[in-house]
Motif scaffolding. Structure first.
Motif: not given
Length: 403
Positions: A240-245, A277-278, A293-296, A315-316
């Motif tokens: 997965g690719i984590g995308i920041g806010w 930070c999420f 919700i914020h991570c897999m 999820g951070i």
């Protein structure tokens, strides 16, 4: 896909005795194991179990070559030697796969209906949904799985055109957000190459180009010799690719203005800031075991990474520098809409329906509203950011054409 396994050594046991691997790769992707072979004559006729199914170890020369699509060699160390022997024995060269090549083919190289889809749970936010859909269609999202969390604002009617055209899969939903994500994962993981999970106040922006899929596809590419999907790797393969806010505030709007969200809210917080930070994820859904919700949580050998290649185990989002992709999180919208957002509650907690007047809010909710509004005013309107300017007219046109 029908496969014939060759080799019952240590790597065979690592993969085919692992319950998560059997469920997520073999069972869910509908891989049929037609037999198990080995080059050791002393093992021929012995029993071996894969899950609850019993196989007899065979001499490959006795197996019907038309009964399988691929031979999967479970030994990486002796793969080249075994492959040469199999070819000399009459097996087609292109049908022979090393175990890690087979796993990659199963997880990444299917015939998918959609390149990229998004999963959304929504509750009484129908007024925002067309903008959210049309924007994401402009930047490469092909399909939307929308879970209607007991809305009372005629959401299904608003979505009817998208449903008819096959753009939206609509589900009326009584559970929570994580449950909706896991339902989408279990029911639709074979339809999309990549699947993202986000909210109506989150807009994914492809910074390195014009298409989210192209950016994600590029980030998923890796050197197969360096990153082998092992069960207990030192370096894992991206799942997965984590995308920041980037967090946007009210832009000093007291009440909801006319026009688009991306048009009206152009001021955001400076970074770094606590609320930013999420992360949210676009994942290969076949590598995901469980969605939060914020991570897999991924199959062994797979993980979430940032655009910079750093590991994101929770999820951070530790790596806050964005050059390729980010999410604009319109956290509050106007003060009026922030008020309504707090009244609605989260996808994890209680839902306070249709509370609009201050006197109807509980003291606890009102205090929460005042606290958050103070923080929005102080931090979230700090920096002007016109990044969405180029999309405004195209989104408006798309909405008008859909109507």
């Amino acid at each position: 896909m029908k496969i014939l396994l060759y080799g019952v050594g240590g790597q065979f046991r690592q993969y085919f005795y692992d319950e998560e691997f059997l469920k997520n790769v073999i069972q869910d992707i509908k891989i049929e194991i037609v037999g198990v072979c080995d080059g050791n004559k002393q093992l021929w006729g012995n029993e071996v179990f894969i899950g609850k199914k019993k196989f007899l170890i065979q001499d490959i020369s006795t197996v019907d070559k038309k009964g399988w699509d691929n031979i999967v060699v479970t030994s990486k160390e002796y793969y080249e030697v075994i492959k040469k022997e199999l070819i000399n024995g009459g097996c087609e060269k292109d049908s022979i796969l090393r175990i890690d090549e087979f796993v990659r083919k199963a997880l990444f190289d299917g015939d998918y209906k959609y390149k990229l889809s998004l999963v959304l749970m929504i509750r009484n936010e129908g007024e925002y949904i067309q903008e959210w859909i049309e924007y994401h269609r402009l930047v490469g999202v092909e399909h939307f799985y929308i879970y209607d969390n007991q809305s009372t604002d005629h959401l299904k009617e608003i979505l009817s055109g998208y449903i008819t055209k096959g753009i939206v899969t609509y589900l009326f939903w009584k559970g929570g957000q994580a449950e909706a994500y896991n339902h989408a994962l279990s029911h639709y993981k074979l339809e999309s190459k990549y699947m993202g999970f986000n909210d109506t106040d989150e807009f994914i922006i492809p910074l390195a180009g014009n298409n989210i899929f192209d950016v994600i596809e590029d980030l998923f590419r890796y050197d197969q010799e360096r990153f082998l999907p092992k069960l207990y790797p030192k370096e894992s393969v991206p799942g997965g690719i984590g995308i920041g806010w980037r967090i946007y505030g009210t832009s000093d709007h007291k009440t909801k203005p006319e026009g688009l969200v991306i048009e009206n809210y152009k001021y955001r917080a400076n970074e770094p800031i606590q609320e930013a930070c999420f992360l949210k994820t676009i994942a290969n859904p076949r590598t995901v075991v469980v969605c939060d919700i914020h991570c897999m949580h991924y199959l062994k050998g797979y993980e979430c990474i940032s655009e910079n290649g750093s590991s994101l185990p929770s999820g951070i989002f530790f790596d806050g520098h964005f050059e390729k992709i980010r999410i604009n999180h319109y956290w509050s919208r106007s003060e009026e809409e922030l008020y309504q957002k707090i009244c609605r509650g989260s996808g994890c907690g209680p839902y306070h329906r249709d509370i609009k007047e201050e006197e109807k809010m509980t003291e606890n909710l009102y205090e929460r509203f005042k606290e958050r509004l103070m923080r929005v005013r102080k931090y979230f309107n700090a920096e002007y950011d016109y990044i969405m300017e180029k999309y405004i007219e195209d989104v408006k046109t798309a909405i008008s054409q859909h109507k």
